[in-house]
Design a protein around this motif. Structure first.
Motif, PDB file in Angstrom:
ATOM      1  N   PRO A  91      -0.422  68.060  27.577  1.00  0.00           N
ATOM      2  CA  PRO A  91      -0.658  68.195  26.134  1.00  0.00           C
ATOM      3  C   PRO A  91      -1.792  67.312  25.604  1.00  0.00           C
ATOM      4  O   PRO A  91      -1.839  67.046  24.422  1.00  0.00           O
ATOM      5  N   GLU A  92      -2.697  66.844  26.469  1.00  0.00           N
ATOM      6  CA  GLU A  92      -3.747  65.927  26.041  1.00  0.00           C
ATOM      7  C   GLU A  92      -5.120  66.596  26.016  1.00  0.00           C
ATOM      8  O   GLU A  92      -5.403  67.478  26.825  1.00  0.00           O
TER       9      GLU A  92
ATOM     10  N   GLN B 172      -3.012  63.598  21.799  1.00  0.00           N
ATOM     11  CA  GLN B 172      -1.886  64.374  22.308  1.00  0.00           C
ATOM     12  C   GLN B 172      -1.557  65.432  21.266  1.00  0.00           C
ATOM     13  O   GLN B 172      -1.494  65.141  20.076  1.00  0.00           O
ATOM     14  N   MET B 173      -1.345  66.660  21.723  1.00  0.00           N
ATOM     15  CA  MET B 173      -1.107  67.760  20.796  1.00  0.00           C
ATOM     16  C   MET B 173       0.128  68.540  21.203  1.00  0.00           C
ATOM     17  O   MET B 173       0.399  68.712  22.399  1.00  0.00           O
ATOM     18  N   PRO B 174       0.898  69.041  20.229  1.00  0.00           N
ATOM     19  CA  PRO B 174       1.978  69.961  20.588  1.00  0.00           C
ATOM     20  C   PRO B 174       1.357  71.214  21.195  1.00  0.00           C
ATOM     21  O   PRO B 174       0.235  71.601  20.828  1.00  0.00           O
TER      22      PRO B 174
ATOM     23  N   PRO C  99       7.707  60.015  17.707  1.00  0.00           N
ATOM     24  CA  PRO C  99       6.566  60.908  17.922  1.00  0.00           C
ATOM     25  C   PRO C  99       6.684  61.767  19.190  1.00  0.00           C
ATOM     26  O   PRO C  99       6.324  62.946  19.174  1.00  0.00           O
ATOM     27  N   LYS C 100       7.174  61.177  20.275  1.00  0.00           N
ATOM     28  CA  LYS C 100       7.262  61.938  21.528  1.00  0.00           C
ATOM     29  C   LYS C 100       8.227  63.103  21.400  1.00  0.00           C
ATOM     30  O   LYS C 100       7.942  64.220  21.839  1.00  0.00           O
ATOM     31  N   LEU C 101       9.391  62.866  20.786  1.00  0.00           N
ATOM     32  CA  LEU C 101      10.364  63.940  20.620  1.00  0.00           C
ATOM     33  C   LEU C 101       9.851  64.982  19.630  1.00  0.00           C
ATOM     34  O   LEU C 101      10.051  66.188  19.828  1.00  0.00           O
ATOM     35  N   ALA C 102       9.174  64.533  18.573  1.00  0.00           N
ATOM     36  CA  ALA C 102       8.605  65.478  17.613  1.00  0.00           C
ATOM     37  C   ALA C 102       7.572  66.373  18.294  1.00  0.00           C
ATOM     38  O   ALA C 102       7.503  67.579  18.034  1.00  0.00           O
ATOM     39  N   LEU C 103       6.781  65.778  19.189  1.00  0.00           N
ATOM     40  CA  LEU C 103       5.782  66.541  19.940  1.00  0.00           C
ATOM     41  C   LEU C 103       6.465  67.578  20.832  1.00  0.00           C
ATOM     42  O   LEU C 103       6.013  68.718  20.947  1.00  0.00           O
ATOM     43  N   THR C 104       7.572  67.183  21.451  1.00  0.00           N
ATOM     44  CA  THR C 104       8.321  68.092  22.316  1.00  0.00           C
ATOM     45  C   THR C 104       8.898  69.253  21.514  1.00  0.00           C
ATOM     46  O   THR C 104       8.842  70.413  21.950  1.00  0.00           O
ATOM     47  N   ILE C 105       9.444  68.947  20.347  1.00  0.00           N
ATOM     48  CA  ILE C 105      10.026  69.997  19.507  1.00  0.00           C
ATOM     49  C   ILE C 105       8.972  71.018  19.111  1.00  0.00           C
ATOM     50  O   ILE C 105       9.178  72.231  19.212  1.00  0.00           O
TER      51      ILE C 105
END
Length: 205
Positions: A15-16, A29-31, A83-89
Motif C-alpha cells: 500500500p505504499e 501509505q494509501m488504502p 491509523p493502521k487499522l483505519a487503513l486496513t478497513i
C-alpha cells in the motif's frame, strides 16, 4: 500540516507509493481503494494527505479524495482504531461499502477484516452512525485529478503479481497463510498485481 501533494509517481508497491514533488520524494501509505485509482508510474497525481507524528515515526497517509481522507480521520477518532487499522478497513472496502455496513449494522462483514474483532465492530457501528451523515452528503468521487506526464521513464517492475499481492495483504495485517491462500485462489493467468489484490480481498469478505 501537509494537506496535499502533487507530483510524479516514482514507485508503487501497495500500500505504499513514492511521490516526487519538485525533487523531494514523499513516501505515503494509501488504502487500496485509493491506490487502485492512481495513474501509472511516471504520471502526475494529486494526493490528499494526513500526517501522523509518533514518538518513533512520522507517517504520511494519502487519499484520492477529500471525502475518503475525512472518513479516515473519523475512523482514527473511534475508540480502539489507529491509523493502521483505519487503513486496513478502507483497503478492504470502499467508503460507500463501509457506510452501507454502518447503516445495516453489518457486524459480520466488518469482523472479516484483520484486526477488527466483534467489540471493535460494535463500537464502530455505534460511534460512526451519526458522524457519517454529513460526510456522505457530497460525492465520494468528486475530487479526482490526474495529469499525464510523458517525459518520465517508468521504473522496471521486478517482482511478480503474486508476490506484490501477498506483500500488500501482509502490510494490511493479514496472516501469511491467509494471504498466500487468498492470492493463490484468486490468481488467473495474466493478472496484474492490482487486479489480483482486489480479487484476493473480495474472496475474503
Amino acid at each position: 500540516m501537509i494537506g496535499r501533494l502533487k507530483g510524479i509517481l516514482v514507485e508503487k508497491q501497495a500500500p505504499e507509493v513514492l511521490l516526487d514533488v519538485h525533487g523531494v520524494g514523499y513516501e505515503l501509505q494509501m488504502p487500496l481503494t485509493s491506490f487502485y485509482e492512481l495513474p501509472a508510474i511516471g504520471e502526475e497525481a494529486l494526493i490528499y494527505t494526513h500526517f501522523v507524528v509518533r514518538e518513533d515515526a512520522q507517517l504520511l497517509y494519502g487519499f484520492i479524495t477529500k471525502q475518503e481522507r475525512s472518513l479516515f480521520r473519523l475512523l482514527i477518532k473511534a475508540n480502539g482504531v489507529g491509523p493502521k487499522l483505519a487503513l486496513t478497513i478502507l483497503s478492504g472496502m470502499t467508503a460507500q461499502e463501509f457506510v452501507g455496513c454502518v447503516e445495516r449494522d453489518d457486524i459480520a462483514t466488518l469482523v472479516k477484516l484483520p484486526g477488527v474483532g466483534k467489540k471493535t465492530a460494535e463500537r464502530l457501528l455505534v460511534e460512526m452512525r451519526d458522524k457519517l451523515k454529513s460526510l456522505m452528503e457530497t460525492s465520494m468521487g468528486s475530487e479526482r485529478e490526474f495529469v499525464l506526464q510523458s517525459n518520465f521513464t517508468p521504473a522496471v517492475e521486478e517482482s511478480s503479481a503474486e508476490e506484490d499481492a501477498i506483500a500488500a495483504l501482509l502490510a494490511l495485517g493479514y496472516k501469511p497463510p491467509q494471504a498466500s491462500k487468498a492470492v493463490s485462489a484468486a490468481y488467473r493467468e495474466g493478472m496484474d498485481s492490482e487486479t489480483l489484490i482486489k480479487a484476493a480481498l473480495k474472496s475474503m469478505l
